[in-house]
Design a protein around this motif. Structure first.
Motif, mmCIF file in Angstrom:
data_model
loop_
_atom_site.group_PDB
_atom_site.id
_atom_site.type_symbol
_atom_site.label_atom_id
_atom_site.label_comp_id
_atom_site.label_asym_id
_atom_site.label_seq_id
_atom_site.Cartn_x
_atom_site.Cartn_y
_atom_site.Cartn_z
ATOM 1 N N ILE A 121 10.838 -84.822 14.585
ATOM 2 C CA ILE A 121 10.184 -83.899 13.933
ATOM 3 C C ILE A 121 8.616 -84.516 13.683
ATOM 4 O O ILE A 121 7.542 -84.068 13.726
ATOM 5 C CB ILE A 121 10.584 -83.229 12.622
ATOM 6 N N LEU A 122 8.884 -85.734 13.044
ATOM 7 C CA LEU A 122 7.728 -86.586 12.428
ATOM 8 C C LEU A 122 6.807 -87.046 13.592
ATOM 9 O O LEU A 122 5.693 -86.852 13.859
ATOM 10 C CB LEU A 122 8.088 -87.595 11.558
ATOM 11 N N HIS A 123 7.435 -87.575 14.743
ATOM 12 C CA HIS A 123 6.634 -87.823 15.924
ATOM 13 C C HIS A 123 5.860 -86.555 16.458
ATOM 14 O O HIS A 123 4.999 -86.606 16.869
ATOM 15 C CB HIS A 123 7.725 -88.447 17.011
ATOM 16 N N ALA A 124 6.715 -85.517 16.761
ATOM 17 C CA ALA A 124 5.937 -84.375 17.244
ATOM 18 C C ALA A 124 4.925 -83.982 16.153
ATOM 19 O O ALA A 124 3.680 -83.573 16.761
ATOM 20 C CB ALA A 124 7.074 -83.161 17.388
ATOM 21 N N VAL A 138 9.226 -73.437 12.314
ATOM 22 C CA VAL A 138 10.291 -73.965 13.399
ATOM 23 C C VAL A 138 11.243 -74.932 12.745
ATOM 24 O O VAL A 138 10.881 -75.935 11.851
ATOM 25 C CB VAL A 138 9.499 -74.699 14.416
ATOM 26 N N SER A 139 12.622 -74.764 13.245
ATOM 27 C CA SER A 139 13.601 -75.520 12.565
ATOM 28 C C SER A 139 14.652 -75.583 13.748
ATOM 29 O O SER A 139 14.664 -74.943 14.665
ATOM 30 C CB SER A 139 14.205 -75.104 11.375
ATOM 31 N N GLY A 140 15.836 -76.213 13.303
ATOM 32 C CA GLY A 140 17.167 -76.434 14.179
ATOM 33 C C GLY A 140 17.099 -77.690 15.067
ATOM 34 O O GLY A 140 18.353 -77.822 15.518
ATOM 35 N N SER A 141 16.511 -78.744 14.462
ATOM 36 C CA SER A 141 16.917 -80.093 15.393
ATOM 37 C C SER A 141 17.908 -80.815 14.945
ATOM 38 O O SER A 141 18.531 -81.354 15.324
ATOM 39 C CB SER A 141 15.598 -80.894 15.167
ATOM 40 N N LEU A 189 8.712 -80.284 5.020
ATOM 41 C CA LEU A 189 9.437 -80.275 3.754
ATOM 42 C C LEU A 189 10.136 -81.521 3.609
ATOM 43 O O LEU A 189 10.686 -81.925 4.564
ATOM 44 C CB LEU A 189 10.168 -79.027 3.659
ATOM 45 N N GLY A 190 10.509 -81.913 2.320
ATOM 46 C CA GLY A 190 11.207 -83.013 2.045
ATOM 47 C C GLY A 190 10.449 -83.807 0.863
ATOM 48 O O GLY A 190 9.440 -83.425 0.308
ATOM 49 N N PRO A 200 10.775 -77.537 8.328
ATOM 50 C CA PRO A 200 11.448 -77.747 7.250
ATOM 51 C C PRO A 200 12.390 -79.230 7.152
ATOM 52 O O PRO A 200 12.551 -79.838 6.259
ATOM 53 C CB PRO A 200 12.420 -76.516 7.082
ATOM 54 N N GLU A 201 12.362 -79.559 8.456
ATOM 55 C CA GLU A 201 13.250 -80.861 8.877
ATOM 56 C C GLU A 201 12.096 -82.154 8.470
ATOM 57 O O GLU A 201 12.360 -82.880 9.613
ATOM 58 C CB GLU A 201 13.969 -80.603 10.201
ATOM 59 N N GLY A 202 11.883 -82.531 7.553
ATOM 60 C CA GLY A 202 10.771 -83.333 7.452
ATOM 61 C C GLY A 202 11.288 -84.851 7.538
ATOM 62 O O GLY A 202 10.464 -85.571 7.657
#
Length: 720
Positions: A421-424, A517-520, A439-440, A414-416
């Motif tokens: 997150i984008l690198h991963a 998966v979220s939380g960053s 998401l975003g 969700p943390e787009g």
């Protein structure tokens, strides 16, 4: 006699890619063998005072040995030894250095010389001497491109007939090198062909395999050429030319598609410069430089990858300020002292080189070698059965990736807009481990991808919860799932489903994604709240809990609960223990459960000890076949000598693999203490007990942390 097994990875010519093959082989073997070493007997020293290939291996693979241990001798020292007649003594030095590494390893990948400089003509002899003295069979790396023509050399022509097909010239080169090694009494292990043309890889492989068989050689694999590895990066040009970087420091990892010289008017230059070109231009051409700056930000004109200003010149102050403002200081702008012609020639001589910080390229190398090279012969040579080995952290992570890749699942992030997150996400997709949705706002995410220097990924799905057609249906479903006890209003439900965390969790609940998966950048409470509201716990489990996989040097342990439940009751501790054992088994760890306390066996009293004793009894009642011991102290659970004294005859004591802490205070502090003091890798927290996989990241997580958590989530989804 040297007992450790090894091979010598060497090449038929410079630039064949032997270092990348060596890196991939070390990584691949680490998934099956407890300790794999790397050794480059004869290296070189660059401006940093060490061999760049050895630095790459150490940094990219986390090897324990020092740079000096892995590359004990330079080619300059070889040249001096040959001139002084001390070459045999130098070989002794190499042998002693090798033995120091081999004594600590199950297998050693040795890398041959670089065919670089004045000694290149003698290096086949030198590599043959190394192979023979280290008892290391030769694994030959050769190039597959431009290999169709076979000419000259009657002896080679006798061996290479029309059946060699599209690889005649390559087979001829291999035959000549093999003849040289045969004459020196070296054992040939096999051949890896690098950079084959992807469109004809299968045909090439079959023709090469047949031709090599006639030479008495085994083809271990063909690796297709890929643009991500064959294209130069701007940073490589910077290093090779000693260029000054004026702007665009964050985009030096961008791939160069072409090299162009802008020696004409702006209009004609822009017509002729392809997208992604590195443009060489005189530093006093204000008009061309401003045109290139405008092209960099224009959606309708091909954008350059970067610009090199030549002659030690640069625009006047106002023009330079305008140039930097137009590009937002994002365009790589370099300056060199050489003239335009010299610079263009210099750029074209630069060869792509793998560097330790180029994580995505390194992961691609690992994937290519893993997918295309038969490693079973190497494992057999090491005479080690992988199943008898305790898992090292690298083995554990490699096996997880392999398991996730075998049955790809769809994970939503969700943390787009978060760069990590984008690198991963791009790395996970490049390695073909999972399918992903982020998401975003799609436009904002694509801009962020470009700003980060990542290539657009067709397989990356992007959904904006605020505008998605799914939002209304999700809101209705939320009301159904929360009724009848806490029926929310329509407005509240509809608003909640614009929240990425709620939206992504509902995707998992409704089967539109397999895990989340979220939380960053989101708190643990906010990450888990939707799952606890409507995904809920599995049948038979009253609570959700978590574990960490504690990756120690030679084994992986499971710690729970170190992140979620502050002060669990006896019933909840039993839930945590049973869920943790299930998690351990799902990831290939045989669960031997230790219910930890400050007392072992019947020696202690008190409410906390009684709680653990009661929880242990509940675990045994609910799963009589599960090995569990408690209450037990940590030392008795992990150390066989202490166990023999405190709890003799116990199957778990001294051999525990799953450690259940009595409360969050002891669990959280212990995992962090072990992580720091023992330099363990802590993977988690991994949520358990939920009906569907939802996992939380630490806000300080790294890109590898995100990748590991997504892989774990995918494996959990396979078992849901």
């Amino acid at each position: 006699m040297i007992m450790a097994s090894s091979i010598l990875v060497t090449a038929t010519e410079r630039g064949s890619g032997k270092s990348t093959i060596a890196l991939g082989l070390v990584h691949l073997l680490e998934s099956s063998l407890a300790k794999v070493g790397y050794f480059k007997p004869i290296g070189r020293r660059d401006d940093l005072g060490s061999d760049p290939d050895v630095r790459l291996m150490k940094d990219a693979l986390g090897l324990d040995f020092s740079l000096e241990e892995m590359a004990p001798v330079t080619m300059g020292e070889v040249q001096e030894a040959l001139s002084r007649g001390t070459y045999d003594q130098l070989l002794d030095t190499i042998l002693e250095a090798y033995e120091r590494i081999a004594d600590k390893c199950d297998f050693v990948i040795c890398e041959g010389t670089d065919y670089f400089g004045a000694m290149a003509a003698f290096e086949f002899d030198i590599n043959a001497d190394i192979s023979r003295n280290l008892s290391s069979p030769v694994l030959l790396v050769t190039q597959g491109l431009n290999s169709a023509e076979a000419d000259g050399g009657d002896q080679a022509d006798d061996q290479i007939d029309d059946r060699a097909g599209p690889c005649g010239n390559m087979i001829k080169n291999v035959a000549l090198v093999k003849e040289h090694f045969d004459a020196k009494g070296c054992e040939m292990f096999g051949v890896v062909i690098n950079r084959t043309e992807p469109k004809s890889d299968r045909e090439f492989h079959d023709a090469a395999e047949l031709a090599l068989q006639r030479l008495g050689l085994k083809l271990l694999g063909t690796i297709p050429r890929t643009g991500m590895l064959s294209k130069l990066r701007v940073e490589e040009v910077v290093d090779a030319l000693g260029a000054k970087v004026i702007s665009g420091h964050d985009r030096l990892n961008v791939a160069i598609q072409d090299v162009s010289v802008a020696g004409m008017t702006v209009e004609h230059a822009l017509e002729r410069i392809p997208r992604g070109s590195l443009v060489v231009v005189a530093g006093d051409r204000d008009d061309v430089l401003l045109g290139l700056a405008a092209a960099f930000v224009s959606p309708s004109v091909p954008a350059p990858a970067g610009v090199i200003m030549t002659g030690g010149l640069e625009p006047r102050k106002n023009v330079m300020n305008l140039l930097l403002d137009v590009t937002g200081r994002q365009m790589p702008l370099l300056q060199v002292q050489t003239n335009t012609y010299q610079t263009a020639i210099g750029v074209n001589k630069v060869q792509p080189s793998l560097q330790a910080h180029q994580r995505m390229r390194i992961e691609l190398v690992k994937t290519l070698v893993e997918s295309n090279v038969d490693v079973e012969l190497l494992i057999a040579r090491a005479s080690v059965q992988p199943k008898t080995r305790r898992a090292t952290p690298k083995q554990f992570i490699h096996r997880m990736v392999h398991t996730a890749r075998k049955d790809r699942r769809h994970i939503v992030l969700p943390e787009g807009m978060e760069p990590r997150i984008l690198h991963a996400a791009h790395e996970l997709l490049d390695r073909e481990i999972v399918d992903l949705t982020v998401l975003g706002d799609p436009d904002q995410i694509r801009r962020e991808v470009g700003r980060l220097g990542l290539k657009p990924h067709d397989e990356l799905r992007i959904i904006d919860p605020a505008t998605s057609d799914l939002r209304e249906g999700f809101a209705k479903r939320y009301i159904e799932l929360r009724s009848p006890k806490r029926t929310p209003t329509w407005e509240m439900s509809f608003d909640l489903m614009s929240d990425p965390t709620y939206f992504s969790t509902m995707m998992v609940q409704e089967g539109l994604a397999d895990g989340m998966v979220s939380g960053s950048v989101t708190t643990t409470a906010a990450t888990l709240r939707p799952a606890l509201e409507f995904v809920k716990t599995k049948e038979g489990f009253a609570i959700a809990s978590s574990v960490f996989f504690m990756c120690l040097p030679d084994q992986v342990l499971v710690y729970g609960d170190c992140a979620v439940n502050p002060n669990p009751t006896a019933e909840q501790l039993a839930d945590i223990a049973l869920a943790s054992a299930e998690t351990a088994r799902a990831f290939g760890i045989d669960p031997l459960v230790a219910m930890l306390s400050y007392s072992t066996g019947a020696s202690g009293t008190g409410s906390e000890v009684d709680k653990v004793r009661e929880a242990t009894a509940l675990v045994r009642e609910r799963n009589p076949d599960l090995p569990v011991e408690g209450p037990i102290q940590y030392d008795a659970a992990i150390d066989p000598r202490v166990a023999e004294t405190k709890l003799p005859g116990s199957k778990v004591a001294g051999a525990a693999t799953v450690f259940i802490f009595p409360d969050l205070n002891s669990g959280n502090n212990t995992y962090k203490a072990v992580q720091r003091a023992a330099k363990a890798i802590a993977i988690g927290p991994v949520m358990q007990g939920l009906k569907k996989p939802v996992n939380d990241l630490s806000r300080g997580c790294s890109i590898p942390d995100i990748i590991n958590t997504v892989v774990i989530t995918a494996i959990q989804a396979q078992r849901t």
